[in-house]
Design a protein around this motif. Structure first.
Motif, PDB file in Angstrom:
ATOM      1  N   VAL A   9      -1.441   5.307 -21.965  1.00 13.00           N
ATOM      2  CA  VAL A   9      -2.025   4.009 -21.642  1.00 13.00           C
ATOM      3  C   VAL A   9      -3.468   4.226 -21.219  1.00 13.00           C
ATOM      4  N   THR A  10      -4.261   3.178 -21.345  1.00 14.83           N
ATOM      5  CA  THR A  10      -5.612   3.171 -20.798  1.00 14.83           C
ATOM      6  C   THR A  10      -5.746   1.904 -19.963  1.00 14.83           C
ATOM      7  N   GLY A  11      -6.606   1.948 -18.970  1.00 19.11           N
ATOM      8  CA  GLY A  11      -6.838   0.766 -18.145  1.00 19.11           C
ATOM      9  C   GLY A  11      -6.675   1.054 -16.668  1.00 19.11           C
ATOM     10  N   LEU A  12      -6.518  -0.018 -15.920  1.00 16.24           N
ATOM     11  CA  LEU A  12      -6.442   0.038 -14.469  1.00 16.24           C
ATOM     12  C   LEU A  12      -5.109  -0.513 -13.986  1.00 16.24           C
ATOM     13  N   LEU A  13      -4.514   0.191 -13.043  1.00 18.04           N
ATOM     14  CA  LEU A  13      -3.350  -0.314 -12.316  1.00 18.04           C
ATOM     15  C   LEU A  13      -3.704  -0.216 -10.847  1.00 18.04           C
ATOM     16  N   SER A  14      -3.856  -1.353 -10.201  1.00 20.11           N
ATOM     17  CA  SER A  14      -4.185  -1.385  -8.782  1.00 20.11           C
ATOM     18  C   SER A  14      -2.968  -1.873  -8.016  1.00 20.11           C
ATOM     19  N   VAL A  15      -2.540  -1.086  -7.021  1.00 20.72           N
ATOM     20  CA  VAL A  15      -1.345  -1.427  -6.257  1.00 20.72           C
ATOM     21  C   VAL A  15      -1.655  -1.480  -4.769  1.00 20.72           C
ATOM     22  N   SER A  16      -0.850  -2.249  -4.072  1.00 16.81           N
ATOM     23  CA  SER A  16      -0.964  -2.356  -2.621  1.00 16.81           C
ATOM     24  C   SER A  16       0.420  -2.163  -2.029  1.00 16.81           C
ATOM     25  N   PHE A  17       0.489  -1.427  -0.944  1.00 18.89           N
ATOM     26  CA  PHE A  17       1.778  -1.235  -0.290  1.00 18.89           C
ATOM     27  C   PHE A  17       1.588  -1.162   1.215  1.00 18.89           C
ATOM     28  N   GLU A  18       2.648  -1.482   1.934  1.00 19.11           N
ATOM     29  CA  GLU A  18       2.596  -1.480   3.393  1.00 19.11           C
ATOM     30  C   GLU A  18       3.433  -0.335   3.925  1.00 19.11           C
TER      31      GLU A  18
ATOM     32  N   GLU B 167       5.263   3.769  -8.420  1.00 20.42           N
ATOM     33  CA  GLU B 167       6.007   3.224  -7.283  1.00 20.42           C
ATOM     34  C   GLU B 167       6.928   4.263  -6.667  1.00 20.42           C
ATOM     35  N   ALA B 168       7.668   4.995  -7.486  1.00 17.09           N
ATOM     36  CA  ALA B 168       8.600   6.002  -6.962  1.00 17.09           C
ATOM     37  C   ALA B 168       7.858   7.073  -6.168  1.00 17.09           C
ATOM     38  N   GLN B 169       6.746   7.538  -6.685  1.00 16.24           N
ATOM     39  CA  GLN B 169       5.985   8.583  -5.986  1.00 16.24           C
ATOM     40  C   GLN B 169       5.412   8.068  -4.656  1.00 16.24           C
ATOM     41  N   LEU B 170       4.882   6.856  -4.670  1.00 20.52           N
ATOM     42  CA  LEU B 170       4.294   6.321  -3.435  1.00 20.52           C
ATOM     43  C   LEU B 170       5.367   5.970  -2.405  1.00 20.52           C
ATOM     44  N   ARG B 171       6.494   5.442  -2.858  1.00 23.31           N
ATOM     45  CA  ARG B 171       7.577   5.122  -1.916  1.00 23.31           C
ATOM     46  C   ARG B 171       8.181   6.373  -1.280  1.00 23.31           C
ATOM     47  N   ALA B 172       8.061   7.506  -1.957  1.00 22.36           N
ATOM     48  CA  ALA B 172       8.607   8.757  -1.428  1.00 22.36           C
ATOM     49  C   ALA B 172       7.717   9.377  -0.348  1.00 22.36           C
ATOM     50  N   CYS B 173       6.523   8.863  -0.173  1.00 25.45           N
ATOM     51  CA  CYS B 173       5.601   9.420   0.828  1.00 25.45           C
ATOM     52  C   CYS B 173       6.122   9.173   2.238  1.00 25.45           C
ATOM     53  N   SER B 174       5.871  10.125   3.090  1.00 28.04           N
ATOM     54  CA  SER B 174       6.234  10.006   4.508  1.00 28.04           C
ATOM     55  C   SER B 174       4.952  10.072   5.327  1.00 28.04           C
ATOM     56  N   PHE B 175       4.671   8.998   6.041  1.00 27.06           N
ATOM     57  CA  PHE B 175       3.452   8.896   6.830  1.00 27.06           C
ATOM     58  C   PHE B 175       3.759   9.114   8.304  1.00 27.06           C
ATOM     59  N   PRO B 176       2.778   9.557   9.096  1.00 31.93           N
ATOM     60  CA  PRO B 176       2.992   9.696  10.539  1.00 31.93           C
ATOM     61  C   PRO B 176       3.308   8.335  11.173  1.00 31.93           C
ATOM     62  N   ALA B 177       4.124   8.346  12.194  1.00 32.79           N
ATOM     63  CA  ALA B 177       4.471   7.116  12.907  1.00 32.79           C
ATOM     64  C   ALA B 177       3.266   6.617  13.704  1.00 32.79           C
ATOM     65  N   THR B 178       3.075   5.295  13.678  1.00 31.81           N
ATOM     66  CA  THR B 178       2.030   4.649  14.484  1.00 31.81           C
ATOM     67  C   THR B 178       2.618   3.370  15.054  1.00 31.81           C
ATOM     68  N   GLU B 179       1.906   2.771  15.967  1.00 31.83           N
ATOM     69  CA  GLU B 179       2.385   1.518  16.552  1.00 31.83           C
ATOM     70  C   GLU B 179       2.130   0.330  15.623  1.00 31.83           C
ATOM     71  N   GLU B 180       1.182   0.469  14.735  1.00 34.11           N
ATOM     72  CA  GLU B 180       0.763  -0.645  13.882  1.00 34.11           C
ATOM     73  C   GLU B 180       1.034  -0.321  12.407  1.00 34.11           C
ATOM     74  N   ASN B 181       1.458  -1.321  11.644  1.00 34.28           N
ATOM     75  CA  ASN B 181       1.632  -1.153  10.202  1.00 34.28           C
ATOM     76  C   ASN B 181       0.279  -0.920   9.538  1.00 34.28           C
ATOM     77  N   THR B 182       0.306  -0.339   8.341  1.00 30.86           N
ATOM     78  CA  THR B 182      -0.913  -0.081   7.578  1.00 30.86           C
ATOM     79  C   THR B 182      -0.724  -0.584   6.156  1.00 30.86           C
ATOM     80  N   VAL B 183      -1.728  -1.270   5.635  1.00 34.19           N
ATOM     81  CA  VAL B 183      -1.740  -1.712   4.245  1.00 34.19           C
ATOM     82  C   VAL B 183      -2.700  -0.806   3.485  1.00 34.19           C
ATOM     83  N   ILE B 184      -2.214  -0.240   2.381  1.00 31.83           N
ATOM     84  CA  ILE B 184      -3.005   0.671   1.570  1.00 31.83           C
ATOM     85  C   ILE B 184      -3.109   0.102   0.153  1.00 31.83           C
ATOM     86  N   THR B 185      -4.310   0.112  -0.388  1.00 34.00           N
ATOM     87  CA  THR B 185      -4.552  -0.312  -1.755  1.00 34.00           C
ATOM     88  C   THR B 185      -5.124   0.860  -2.525  1.00 34.00           C
TER      89      THR B 185
END
Length: 167
Positions: free
Chosen positions: A85-94, A143-161
């Motif tokens: 494929v060619t092009g852009l895929l932009s995703v956002s996750f919390e 999606e599968a690769q990003l959902r498998a990520c483990s982030f450090p715990a914080t008090e506040e949610n984070t939105v990543i694009t």
């Protein structure tokens, strides 16, 4: 006027016309007289395109995000080392702050175009047979690769694009 003809092109106003131009080149717009009623007036939209770049807001620090994403981004890059494929895929996750897990996911922009003449995926799987299948596979892997990520715990949610550019 000779000077005007050499350097400028006049675009006559017309209903339902979109004018797009390179704003780096000197330009001007004449005042348009008429109604001030927004339902019947002229609409002007200003904007500039920039290179897609990741963005985040919330409780996580940049170095924590980079560290957690690195294995997933490497796996995605390896899977699509020779993309079909060619092009852009932009995703956002919390990322849920206290759990450090991805809890929501959405596609913001998808301009992916399937090109069957390109090589298949580097992971040895069977190349897709349709544009819909190709785009679905890219979405699923990302999606599968990003959902498998483990982030450090914080008090506040984070939105990543994250924008993924395939070329």
């Amino acid at each position: 006027d000779l000077l005007n003809a050499d350097f400028f092109q006049e675009v006559e106003p017309a209903f339902n016309r979109l004018v797009v131009f390179d704003a780096r080149i000197p330009h001007g717009v004449r005042r348009v007289e008429g109604t001030r009623d927004p339902r019947n007036a002229r609409l002007v939209i200003h904007g500039w395109f920039t290179e897609p770049e990741p963005h985040f807001s919330g409780g996580l620090e940049e170095e924590d995000i980079v560290g957690a994403l690195k294995p997933a981004l490497l796996a995605i890059a390896e899977t699509f080392a020779e993309p079909y494929v060619t092009g852009l895929l932009s995703v956002s996750f919390e990322v849920a702050g206290p759990r450090g897990a991805v809890t929501s996911w959405r596609v913001l922009a998808d301009t992916l175009v399937y090109d069957p003449s390109l090589c298949g995926p580097a992971d040895g799987s069977t190349p897709p047979t349709s544009a819909a299948q190709a785009r679905q596979r890219v979405h699923e892997v990302v999606e599968a690769q990003l959902r498998a990520c483990s982030f450090p715990a914080t008090e506040e949610n984070t939105v990543i694009t994250i924008p993924f550019v395939f070329d």
